[in-house]
Design a protein around this motif. Sequence first.
Motif, PDB file in Angstrom:
ATOM      1  N   LYS A  42       0.856  -1.178   0.000  1.00 24.84           N
ATOM      2  CA  LYS A  42       0.000   0.000   0.000  1.00 24.84           C
ATOM      3  C   LYS A  42       0.894   1.231   0.000  1.00 24.84           C
ATOM      4  N   LEU A  43       0.683   2.119  -0.959  1.00 19.96           N
ATOM      5  CA  LEU A  43       1.492   3.321  -1.060  1.00 19.96           C
ATOM      6  C   LEU A  43       0.986   4.383  -0.109  1.00 19.96           C
ATOM      7  N   ILE A  44       1.931   5.052   0.520  1.00 20.13           N
ATOM      8  CA  ILE A  44       1.592   6.162   1.410  1.00 20.13           C
ATOM      9  C   ILE A  44       2.303   7.413   0.882  1.00 20.13           C
ATOM     10  N   ALA A  45       1.776   8.564   1.216  1.00 17.09           N
ATOM     11  CA  ALA A  45       2.391   9.820   0.789  1.00 17.09           C
ATOM     12  C   ALA A  45       3.771   9.959   1.425  1.00 17.09           C
ATOM     13  N   THR A  46       4.745  10.369   0.637  1.00 14.40           N
ATOM     14  CA  THR A  46       6.097  10.580   1.142  1.00 14.40           C
ATOM     15  C   THR A  46       6.123  11.798   2.050  1.00 14.40           C
ATOM     16  N   GLU A  47       6.702  11.622   3.238  1.00 11.25           N
ATOM     17  CA  GLU A  47       6.837  12.722   4.196  1.00 11.25           C
ATOM     18  C   GLU A  47       8.150  13.450   3.921  1.00 11.25           C
ATOM     19  N   THR A  48       8.070  14.714   3.521  1.00 14.59           N
ATOM     20  CA  THR A  48       9.274  15.502   3.282  1.00 14.59           C
ATOM     21  C   THR A  48       8.942  16.980   3.246  1.00 14.59           C
ATOM     22  N   GLU A  49       9.928  17.780   3.596  1.00 15.97           N
ATOM     23  CA  GLU A  49       9.825  19.225   3.441  1.00 15.97           C
ATOM     24  C   GLU A  49      10.749  19.705   2.335  1.00 15.97           C
ATOM     25  N   LEU A  50      11.429  18.757   1.675  1.00 15.94           N
ATOM     26  CA  LEU A  50      12.366  19.082   0.609  1.00 15.94           C
ATOM     27  C   LEU A  50      11.662  19.059  -0.748  1.00 15.94           C
ATOM     28  N   THR A  51      12.191  19.812  -1.683  1.00 18.31           N
ATOM     29  CA  THR A  51      11.668  19.764  -3.049  1.00 18.31           C
ATOM     30  C   THR A  51      12.295  18.567  -3.762  1.00 18.31           C
ATOM     31  N   SER A  97      23.014   1.837 -16.470  1.00 18.23           N
ATOM     32  CA  SER A  97      22.154   1.863 -15.282  1.00 18.23           C
ATOM     33  C   SER A  97      22.100   3.277 -14.708  1.00 18.23           C
ATOM     34  N   LYS A  98      20.898   3.670 -14.285  1.00 18.25           N
ATOM     35  CA  LYS A  98      20.701   5.009 -13.729  1.00 18.25           C
ATOM     36  C   LYS A  98      19.560   4.971 -12.729  1.00 18.25           C
ATOM     37  N   ILE A  99      19.676   5.767 -11.652  1.00  9.02           N
ATOM     38  CA  ILE A  99      18.608   5.885 -10.665  1.00  9.02           C
ATOM     39  C   ILE A  99      17.927   7.241 -10.852  1.00  9.02           C
ATOM     40  N   ILE A 100      16.614   7.206 -10.933  1.00  7.81           N
ATOM     41  CA  ILE A 100      15.805   8.397 -11.176  1.00  7.81           C
ATOM     42  C   ILE A 100      14.810   8.552 -10.021  1.00  7.81           C
ATOM     43  N   LEU A 101      14.540   9.790  -9.626  1.00  4.61           N
ATOM     44  CA  LEU A 101      13.493  10.082  -8.649  1.00  4.61           C
ATOM     45  C   LEU A 101      12.194  10.299  -9.418  1.00  4.61           C
ATOM     46  N   GLU A 102      11.172   9.515  -9.082  1.00  2.52           N
ATOM     47  CA  GLU A 102       9.886   9.629  -9.768  1.00  2.52           C
ATOM     48  C   GLU A 102       8.778   9.823  -8.746  1.00  2.52           C
ATOM     49  N   LYS A 103       7.631  10.280  -9.234  1.00  2.00           N
ATOM     50  CA  LYS A 103       6.513  10.565  -8.336  1.00  2.00           C
ATOM     51  C   LYS A 103       5.219  10.051  -8.949  1.00  2.00           C
ATOM     52  N   LEU A 104       4.403   9.412  -8.107  1.00  2.00           N
ATOM     53  CA  LEU A 104       3.056   8.993  -8.471  1.00  2.00           C
ATOM     54  C   LEU A 104       2.138   9.516  -7.383  1.00  2.00           C
ATOM     55  N   ASN A 105       1.232  10.389  -7.748  1.00  2.00           N
ATOM     56  CA  ASN A 105       0.371  11.072  -6.783  1.00  2.00           C
ATOM     57  C   ASN A 105       1.243  11.750  -5.730  1.00  2.00           C
ATOM     58  N   GLU A 106       1.169  11.326  -4.484  1.00  2.00           N
ATOM     59  CA  GLU A 106       1.942  11.953  -3.404  1.00  2.00           C
ATOM     60  C   GLU A 106       3.117  11.096  -2.938  1.00  2.00           C
ATOM     61  N   THR A 107       3.412  10.032  -3.669  1.00  2.00           N
ATOM     62  CA  THR A 107       4.485   9.111  -3.283  1.00  2.00           C
ATOM     63  C   THR A 107       5.675   9.271  -4.217  1.00  2.00           C
ATOM     64  N   LEU A 108       6.855   9.461  -3.613  1.00  2.00           N
ATOM     65  CA  LEU A 108       8.101   9.512  -4.377  1.00  2.00           C
ATOM     66  C   LEU A 108       8.698   8.109  -4.436  1.00  2.00           C
ATOM     67  N   PHE A 109       9.437   7.824  -5.515  1.00  2.00           N
ATOM     68  CA  PHE A 109      10.045   6.512  -5.727  1.00  2.00           C
ATOM     69  C   PHE A 109      11.502   6.650  -6.127  1.00  2.00           C
ATOM     70  N   VAL A 110      12.312   5.679  -5.706  1.00  2.00           N
ATOM     71  CA  VAL A 110      13.643   5.466  -6.242  1.00  2.00           C
ATOM     72  C   VAL A 110      13.449   4.451  -7.362  1.00  2.00           C
ATOM     73  N   SER A 111      13.726   4.863  -8.591  1.00  2.00           N
ATOM     74  CA  SER A 111      13.513   4.004  -9.762  1.00  2.00           C
ATOM     75  C   SER A 111      14.849   3.672 -10.403  1.00  2.00           C
ATOM     76  N   LEU A 112      15.144   2.382 -10.528  1.00  2.00           N
ATOM     77  CA  LEU A 112      16.371   1.931 -11.181  1.00  2.00           C
ATOM     78  C   LEU A 112      16.048   1.564 -12.613  1.00  2.00           C
ATOM     79  N   TYR A 113      16.703   2.239 -13.543  1.00  2.00           N
ATOM     80  CA  TYR A 113      16.547   1.954 -14.959  1.00  2.00           C
ATOM     81  C   TYR A 113      17.821   1.318 -15.484  1.00  2.00           C
TER      82      TYR A 113
END
Length: 131
Positions: free
Chosen positions: A26-35, A78-94
């Motif tokens: 279950k995805l939860i909103a990422t808690e952060t004050e950073l952009t 290989s590269k790691i990208i920061l992605e977002k779905l709704n309010e959840t941020l992800f570490v994505s490995l491509y």
Amino acid sequence: MEKIHKFYSDEKYTTEDCIFENDYEKLIATETELTETEIQNLKFEFNWNVEKMNLRFNEVLDSPSIQEVNKRLNKEGSKIILEKLNETLFVSLYIDNYLDKLIPIKHVDKQKMILYGFPTEPYEISCPIIE
């Protein structure tokens, strides 16, 4: 329950019962004050079971020799990208522009990032920042 069919020839094959499992998180909103830009400029220490690495966004992860081979083969590497779905941020490995792993971020600040949703224990890890 499903069945696996193994064919050895037109006349010879075997069938065995197996269980196909799917894990859901279950995805939860990422808690952060950073952009997102501030998060992408940070580097973290990733340590989950036997996998250890420095996690940095938007940089090629491969060694220089592998990068040279990739260049000749017209591959991205290989590269790691920061992605977002709704309010959840992800570490994505491509790997070569194909999504290989997607790990949700529970919390991120200037000291650490907490990742969750791993398939085995520990299901959640804290990744300290690298100065």
